[in-house]
Design an enzyme around this catalytic site. Structure first.
Site, PDB file in Angstrom:
ATOM      1  N   TRP A 102      -2.518   1.592   5.852  1.00 58.70           N
ATOM      2  CA  TRP A 102      -3.721   2.029   6.568  1.00 58.70           C
ATOM      3  C   TRP A 102      -3.382   2.714   7.869  1.00 58.70           C
ATOM      4  O   TRP A 102      -3.956   3.753   8.221  1.00 58.70           O
ATOM      5  CB  TRP A 102      -4.695   0.867   6.774  1.00 58.70           C
ATOM      6  CG  TRP A 102      -5.342   0.506   5.479  1.00 58.70           C
ATOM      7  CD1 TRP A 102      -5.198  -0.657   4.785  1.00 58.70           C
ATOM      8  CD2 TRP A 102      -6.204   1.339   4.681  1.00 58.70           C
ATOM      9  NE1 TRP A 102      -5.918  -0.598   3.607  1.00 58.70           N
ATOM     10  CE2 TRP A 102      -6.530   0.605   3.521  1.00 58.70           C
ATOM     11  CE3 TRP A 102      -6.710   2.630   4.830  1.00 58.70           C
ATOM     12  CZ2 TRP A 102      -7.360   1.141   2.516  1.00 58.70           C
ATOM     13  CZ3 TRP A 102      -7.535   3.150   3.835  1.00 58.70           C
ATOM     14  CH2 TRP A 102      -7.856   2.407   2.701  1.00 58.70           C
ATOM     15  N   ASP A 171      -8.097  -0.540  14.502  1.00 59.08           N
ATOM     16  CA  ASP A 171      -8.772  -0.570  13.212  1.00 59.08           C
ATOM     17  C   ASP A 171      -8.806  -2.031  12.775  1.00 59.08           C
ATOM     18  O   ASP A 171      -7.788  -2.605  12.412  1.00 59.08           O
ATOM     19  CB  ASP A 171      -7.986   0.295  12.209  1.00 59.08           C
ATOM     20  CG  ASP A 171      -8.552   0.210  10.792  1.00 59.08           C
ATOM     21  OD1 ASP A 171      -9.551  -0.501  10.576  1.00 59.08           O
ATOM     22  OD2 ASP A 171      -7.974   0.868   9.897  1.00 59.08           O
ATOM     23  N   LYS A 195     -15.348  -5.354   4.069  1.00 57.70           N
ATOM     24  CA  LYS A 195     -14.401  -6.447   3.868  1.00 57.70           C
ATOM     25  C   LYS A 195     -14.959  -7.753   4.421  1.00 57.70           C
ATOM     26  O   LYS A 195     -15.073  -8.725   3.708  1.00 57.70           O
ATOM     27  CB  LYS A 195     -13.052  -6.123   4.505  1.00 57.70           C
ATOM     28  CG  LYS A 195     -12.172  -5.290   3.586  1.00 57.70           C
ATOM     29  CD  LYS A 195     -11.880  -3.943   4.101  1.00 57.70           C
ATOM     30  CE  LYS A 195     -11.198  -3.074   3.038  1.00 57.70           C
ATOM     31  NZ  LYS A 195     -10.787  -1.792   3.580  1.00 57.70           N
TER      32      LYS A 195
HETATM   33  C1  LIG Z   1     -10.297  -0.587   3.741  1.00 62.53           C
HETATM   34  C2  LIG Z   1      -9.653  -0.165   4.983  1.00 62.53           C
HETATM   35  C3  LIG Z   1      -9.853   1.123   5.518  1.00 62.53           C
HETATM   36  C4  LIG Z   1     -10.676   2.175   4.820  1.00 62.53           C
HETATM   37  O1  LIG Z   1     -12.005   1.903   4.905  1.00 62.53           O
HETATM   38  P1  LIG Z   1     -13.103   2.897   4.287  1.00 62.53           P
HETATM   39  O2  LIG Z   1     -14.374   2.279   4.764  1.00 62.53           O
HETATM   40  O3  LIG Z   1     -12.925   2.897   2.810  1.00 62.53           O
HETATM   41  O4  LIG Z   1     -12.888   4.248   4.872  1.00 62.53           O
HETATM   42  C5  LIG Z   1      -9.233   1.433   6.719  1.00 62.53           C
HETATM   43  N1  LIG Z   1      -8.472   0.540   7.357  1.00 62.53           N
HETATM   44  C6  LIG Z   1      -8.247  -0.699   6.878  1.00 62.53           C
HETATM   45  C7  LIG Z   1      -7.400  -1.646   7.648  1.00 62.53           C
HETATM   46  C8  LIG Z   1      -8.834  -1.085   5.675  1.00 62.53           C
HETATM   47  O5  LIG Z   1      -8.622  -2.323   5.194  1.00 62.53           O
END
Ligand SMILES: *Cc1c(COP(=O)(O)O)cnc(C)c1O
Length: 359
Positions: A102, A171, A195
């Site tokens: 990521w 993030d 998530k």
């Molecule tokens: C799932 C995830 C993303 C991507 O998220 P989207 O909403 O699909 O763009 C980015 N960073 C992390 C750490 C993730 O787990």
């Protein structure tokens, strides 16, 4: 109807109470004769929902007054672009820690926009690990420093956040609201909701408001944080139903309390790691023990055939979503807030039995 134990990485398990509540309110939202999906986003019914979600996040995360809480579209992936578009000036550098799949995507996107310096790179390390919080050599005068608080695929998680001279951007897609964090330590936090927070379709952004002033004049209105701060995330039609579910999830977290939920998350992860470590090498964790995630537990079996059988037999016993990410294989149990301890207990029992049969 039997609900299964859902270990999906995202979209992921939601609290059953929240789903039941949404179901009960679906046809007639608070006596209005229509569902929340059908209300105007400018009407008082939806406005109350919108504000409840924002206030819920504010209370749970103790968000300071000089920060805005935003609900944006385009997922966390859009934030990979919006962060540098708004915060990274033409003659500046942004520091990125590349800790996995990521973070790599965040780096790549930022490179299309401005000058990026990767200050530490553990993305390809085996076992998966993070740089030590004090190890990266931060660039003096950097526009910001970016980290990924939990690498969903590798199964690593920052336990102590680095102190950076530049505003820290994180993030937190896969561990937002899984534990208390001090928002004041960050310039900006973002997270796709699917998530730990709610359904897909909305991303949470918490931004120190002065940082939004940096955006260049030419940036399109929709891509400016400033627009969404000024309009309280109602500049355009927001993903109303996703935000409604976030409001219900924040209410659900408040009932338990974030501290209590965090302790439960630590306990769930500890039980799984104990099962892995106590297996005499049959199960092998893929993340370095000191960097192991409490959200995504990753491990291997002695062969890919056994892994396939493990996942298939677990699924037949009502434990779903255990397949590791297609890029790394193996097994991954995502055990977000809404995953009950009972799910982990069932999985641990299954692991012991599977090893007895096949070990
Ligand atoms: C799932 C995830 C993303 C991507 O998220 P989207 O909403 O699909 O763009 C980015 N960073 C992390 C750490 C993730 O787990």
């Amino acid at each position: 109807m039997a609900r299964v134990f859902n270990f999906n990485a995202g979209p992921a398990v939601l609290p059953e109470e929240v789903l039941a509540e949404a179901q009960a309110e679906l046809l007639d939202f608070k006596g209005s004769g229509m569902s929340v999906l059908e209300h105007s986003h400018r009407g008082k019914e939806y406005e109350a929902v919108h504000q409840e979600a924002i206030d819920g996040i504010r209370r749970l995360m103790k968000v300071p007054e000089d920060y805005a809480v935003l609900f944006l579209q385009g997922g966390a992936s859009m934030q990979f672009a919006m962060v540098p578009m708004n915060l990274l000036g033409p003659n500046q550098t942004a520091d990125y820690v590349n800790s996995g799949a990521w973070a790599s995507k965040a780096v790549k996107e930022a490179q299309t926009i401005g000058n990026v310096r990767v200050v530490a790179n553990t993305a390809k390390d085996i076992p998966a690990r993070l740089p030590k919080a004090d190890a990266p050599a931060w660039t003096p005068g950097a526009a910001y420093a970016h980290i990924t608080s939990n690498e969903t695929i590798a199964g690593t998680q920052w336990k102590n956040f680095p102190r950076t001279p530049a505003p820290l951007v994180a993030d937190m897609s896969s561990d937002i609201l899984s534990r208390p964090v001090e928002v004041g330590q960050f310039g900006l936090i973002y997270a796709g909701a699917q998530k730990n927070l709610g359904p897909a379709g909305v991303a949470l952004v918490i931004i120190r408001k002065d940082l939004a002033e940096r955006a260049p004049e030419k940036l399109p209105v929709m891509l400016r944080y400033k627009t969404h701060i000024e309009e309280n995330s109602l500049y355009n039609t927001p993903p109303c139903f996703a935000i409604y579910l976030i409001a219900l999830v924040t209410r659900w977290i408040e009932k338990t309390g974030l501290e209590q939920l965090y302790r439960r998350n630590v306990e769930k992860a500890a039980r799984l790691y104990a099962a892995i470590d106590g297996s005499g090498g049959f199960y092998r964790g893929t993340a370095a023990p000191e960097d192991r995630s409490d959200m995504n537990v990753t491990w291997r079996l002695p062969s890919e055939e056994l892994e396939e059988r493990f996942i298939k037999e677990a699924s037949a016993e009502g434990m779903k979503g255990l397949k590791g990410h297609r890029s790394v294989g193996g097994v991954r149990a995502s055990i977000y807030n809404a995953c009950p301890l009972a799910a982990v207990e069932a999985l641990v029992a299954f692991m012991k039995e599977f090893q007895r049969k096949s070990g």
